[in-house]
Motif scaffolding. Structure first.
Motif, PDB file in Angstrom:
ATOM      1  N   SER A  11      10.638 -11.280 -15.476  1.00 46.12           N
ATOM      2  CA  SER A  11       9.902 -12.472 -15.055  1.00 46.12           C
ATOM      3  C   SER A  11       9.464 -12.378 -13.602  1.00 46.12           C
ATOM      4  O   SER A  11       8.385 -12.870 -13.233  1.00 46.12           O
ATOM      5  CB  SER A  11      10.758 -13.722 -15.256  1.00 46.12           C
ATOM      6  OG  SER A  11      11.000 -13.943 -16.632  1.00 46.12           O
ATOM      7  N   ARG A  12      10.268 -11.749 -12.766  1.00 44.81           N
ATOM      8  CA  ARG A  12       9.888 -11.618 -11.352  1.00 44.81           C
ATOM      9  C   ARG A  12       8.620 -10.793 -11.192  1.00 44.81           C
ATOM     10  O   ARG A  12       7.861 -10.992 -10.239  1.00 44.81           O
ATOM     11  CB  ARG A  12      11.036 -10.979 -10.564  1.00 44.81           C
ATOM     12  CG  ARG A  12      12.184 -11.937 -10.269  1.00 44.81           C
ATOM     13  CD  ARG A  12      13.084 -11.401  -9.179  1.00 44.81           C
ATOM     14  NE  ARG A  12      13.821 -10.216  -9.620  1.00 44.81           N
ATOM     15  CZ  ARG A  12      15.015 -10.256 -10.192  1.00 44.81           C
ATOM     16  NH1 ARG A  12      15.606 -11.428 -10.424  1.00 44.81           N
ATOM     17  NH2 ARG A  12      15.623  -9.140 -10.565  1.00 44.81           N
ATOM     18  N   VAL A  13       8.393  -9.879 -12.128  1.00 42.14           N
ATOM     19  CA  VAL A  13       7.193  -9.050 -12.071  1.00 42.14           C
ATOM     20  C   VAL A  13       6.013  -9.736 -12.751  1.00 42.14           C
ATOM     21  O   VAL A  13       4.887  -9.723 -12.243  1.00 42.14           O
ATOM     22  CB  VAL A  13       7.456  -7.680 -12.736  1.00 42.14           C
ATOM     23  CG1 VAL A  13       6.184  -6.845 -12.769  1.00 42.14           C
ATOM     24  CG2 VAL A  13       8.560  -6.938 -11.991  1.00 42.14           C
ATOM     25  N   THR A  14       6.265 -10.351 -13.906  1.00 41.59           N
ATOM     26  CA  THR A  14       5.168 -10.877 -14.713  1.00 41.59           C
ATOM     27  C   THR A  14       4.694 -12.264 -14.285  1.00 41.59           C
ATOM     28  O   THR A  14       3.522 -12.602 -14.512  1.00 41.59           O
ATOM     29  CB  THR A  14       5.573 -10.935 -16.195  1.00 41.59           C
ATOM     30  OG1 THR A  14       6.738 -11.774 -16.334  1.00 41.59           O
ATOM     31  CG2 THR A  14       5.886  -9.549 -16.717  1.00 41.59           C
ATOM     32  N   ASP A  15       5.554 -13.057 -13.680  1.00 45.47           N
ATOM     33  CA  ASP A  15       5.156 -14.423 -13.321  1.00 45.47           C
ATOM     34  C   ASP A  15       3.955 -14.463 -12.370  1.00 45.47           C
ATOM     35  O   ASP A  15       3.033 -15.268 -12.584  1.00 45.47           O
ATOM     36  CB  ASP A  15       6.331 -15.200 -12.737  1.00 45.47           C
ATOM     37  CG  ASP A  15       7.294 -15.684 -13.821  1.00 45.47           C
ATOM     38  OD1 ASP A  15       6.999 -15.469 -15.020  1.00 45.47           O
ATOM     39  OD2 ASP A  15       8.341 -16.268 -13.482  1.00 45.47           O
ATOM     40  N   PRO A  16       3.898 -13.636 -11.320  1.00 47.45           N
ATOM     41  CA  PRO A  16       2.694 -13.652 -10.467  1.00 47.45           C
ATOM     42  C   PRO A  16       1.444 -13.236 -11.229  1.00 47.45           C
ATOM     43  O   PRO A  16       0.352 -13.769 -10.971  1.00 47.45           O
ATOM     44  CB  PRO A  16       3.040 -12.644  -9.361  1.00 47.45           C
ATOM     45  CG  PRO A  16       4.525 -12.594  -9.333  1.00 47.45           C
ATOM     46  CD  PRO A  16       4.954 -12.767 -10.758  1.00 47.45           C
ATOM     47  N   ILE A  17       1.585 -12.294 -12.161  1.00 48.69           N
ATOM     48  CA  ILE A  17       0.435 -11.888 -12.969  1.00 48.69           C
ATOM     49  C   ILE A  17      -0.007 -13.041 -13.861  1.00 48.69           C
ATOM     50  O   ILE A  17      -1.210 -13.287 -14.042  1.00 48.69           O
ATOM     51  CB  ILE A  17       0.780 -10.655 -13.822  1.00 48.69           C
ATOM     52  CG1 ILE A  17       1.202  -9.488 -12.922  1.00 48.69           C
ATOM     53  CG2 ILE A  17      -0.402 -10.258 -14.701  1.00 48.69           C
ATOM     54  CD1 ILE A  17       1.687  -8.272 -13.697  1.00 48.69           C
ATOM     55  N   VAL A  19       0.270 -16.241 -13.238  1.00 43.68           N
ATOM     56  CA  VAL A  19      -0.436 -17.211 -12.397  1.00 43.68           C
ATOM     57  C   VAL A  19      -1.873 -16.765 -12.183  1.00 43.68           C
ATOM     58  O   VAL A  19      -2.820 -17.560 -12.280  1.00 43.68           O
ATOM     59  CB  VAL A  19       0.298 -17.375 -11.053  1.00 43.68           C
ATOM     60  CG1 VAL A  19      -0.541 -18.219 -10.093  1.00 43.68           C
ATOM     61  CG2 VAL A  19       1.672 -18.013 -11.260  1.00 43.68           C
ATOM     62  N   TRP A  20      -2.052 -15.476 -11.895  1.00 41.74           N
ATOM     63  CA  TRP A  20      -3.390 -14.939 -11.648  1.00 41.74           C
ATOM     64  C   TRP A  20      -4.279 -15.055 -12.885  1.00 41.74           C
ATOM     65  O   TRP A  20      -5.449 -15.442 -12.792  1.00 41.74           O
ATOM     66  CB  TRP A  20      -3.263 -13.478 -11.220  1.00 41.74           C
ATOM     67  CG  TRP A  20      -4.571 -12.782 -10.999  1.00 41.74           C
ATOM     68  CD1 TRP A  20      -5.484 -13.010 -10.002  1.00 41.74           C
ATOM     69  CD2 TRP A  20      -5.132 -11.746 -11.821  1.00 41.74           C
ATOM     70  NE1 TRP A  20      -6.566 -12.177 -10.149  1.00 41.74           N
ATOM     71  CE2 TRP A  20      -6.381 -11.387 -11.249  1.00 41.74           C
ATOM     72  CE3 TRP A  20      -4.681 -11.074 -12.960  1.00 41.74           C
ATOM     73  CZ2 TRP A  20      -7.177 -10.390 -11.798  1.00 41.74           C
ATOM     74  CZ3 TRP A  20      -5.494 -10.081 -13.500  1.00 41.74           C
ATOM     75  CH2 TRP A  20      -6.729  -9.748 -12.922  1.00 41.74           C
ATOM     76  N   ARG A  23      -5.437 -18.579 -13.416  1.00 38.45           N
ATOM     77  CA  ARG A  23      -6.500 -18.916 -12.466  1.00 38.45           C
ATOM     78  C   ARG A  23      -7.850 -18.364 -12.900  1.00 38.45           C
ATOM     79  O   ARG A  23      -8.896 -18.918 -12.566  1.00 38.45           O
ATOM     80  CB  ARG A  23      -6.142 -18.385 -11.081  1.00 38.45           C
ATOM     81  CG  ARG A  23      -5.021 -19.174 -10.396  1.00 38.45           C
ATOM     82  CD  ARG A  23      -4.631 -18.532  -9.090  1.00 38.45           C
ATOM     83  NE  ARG A  23      -3.580 -19.306  -8.414  1.00 38.45           N
ATOM     84  CZ  ARG A  23      -2.914 -18.882  -7.340  1.00 38.45           C
ATOM     85  NH1 ARG A  23      -3.184 -17.684  -6.815  1.00 38.45           N
ATOM     86  NH2 ARG A  23      -1.975 -19.647  -6.794  1.00 38.45           N
ATOM     87  N   ALA A  71       4.620 -15.692 -19.302  1.00 38.58           N
ATOM     88  CA  ALA A  71       4.432 -15.911 -17.869  1.00 38.58           C
ATOM     89  C   ALA A  71       3.294 -16.896 -17.620  1.00 38.58           C
ATOM     90  O   ALA A  71       3.375 -17.750 -16.721  1.00 38.58           O
ATOM     91  CB  ALA A  71       4.148 -14.583 -17.173  1.00 38.58           C
ATOM     92  N   ALA A  75       3.325 -20.594 -15.833  1.00 42.58           N
ATOM     93  CA  ALA A  75       2.398 -20.911 -14.753  1.00 42.58           C
ATOM     94  C   ALA A  75       1.677 -22.234 -14.996  1.00 42.58           C
ATOM     95  O   ALA A  75       1.280 -22.921 -14.053  1.00 42.58           O
ATOM     96  CB  ALA A  75       1.374 -19.792 -14.594  1.00 42.58           C
TER      97      ALA A  75
END
Length: 208
Positions: A11-17, A19-20, A23, A71, A75
């Motif tokens: 999750s630490r890796v995929t969560d920012p992806i 969010v992107w 968007r 993820a 988001a």
């Protein structure tokens, strides 16, 4: 089993992806459908024709989209009941297509009926493992245990196909028979857990 230990790190890796992607205007359900359609299509195209190494990498990449839809749901503030049902349904479809494709490879391309049989047994047992948990939760019970869950099934099967694609003889055969054994253990584990959960629930209700 792997899900319990790996979820936080992934999750630490995929969560920012996630969010992107949100968007960009994509939705978790769309990601689920795209990943499933791709996994089914490429499984049924590449594995039965003997392209095991290519199939392994392509299908693994598409299956990873299943991680991204979760993820993306986080988001957006959390998933929906429909999204959860869609995701689970698509998981079963993608898993079934992968194992059916390996069975096809075993029966037709490789002319190894035992491999085809192992793939079909894995397909059935995988569906049973998932069904036990779903049915238990619908009845208010728990079955969140198991030696071989979806992540392990995919890893074992795709490692086997990948090694065979690299020239390791009978790697996929060994992998799938190991998966058969692990899946049988998982079915038993979940039935025992459901029985334990039902007993605790009955005892709790009797004491009220």
């Amino acid at each position: 089993m792997l899900n319990i230990f790996a979820r936080a790190s992934v999750s630490r890796v995929t969560d920012p992806i996630g969010v992107w992607l949100v968007r960009l205007g994509l939705t978790p359900n769309a990601m689920t459908l795209v990943g499933t359609a791709g996994a089914v299509g490429f499984s049924l195209w590449l594995f039965p024709t003997g392209h095991l190494l290519a199939g392994t990498f392509v299908v693994w990449g598409l299956v990873m989209l299943d991680v991204l839809d979760g993820a993306m749901a986080r988001a957006k503030g959390g998933g929906t009941p429909f999204g959860a049902v869609l995701d689970s349904t698509c998981d079963r479809i993608a898993d079934g297509a992968l194992l059916a494709a390996i069975a096809w490879y075993g029966f037709e391309f490789a002319d190894r009926p035992p491999l085809g049989a192992a793939a079909l047994i894995c397909l059935v047992l995988g569906q049973v493992v998932s069904y036990i948990k779903a049915r238990a939760e619908a009845a208010g019970l728990t079955a969140n245990v198991g030696l071989v869950e979806r992540a392990e099934r995919l890893i074992i099967a795709l490692v086997g196909t990948g090694l065979t694609g690299l020239g390791v003889p009978y790697a996929v055969d060994v992998a799938l028979w190991l998966l058969v054994a692990g899946s049988v253990v998982t079915v038993v584990q979940r039935i025992v857990e459901v029985r334990r959960s039902a007993t605790l629930l009955a005892t709790s209700e009797a004491g009220e």
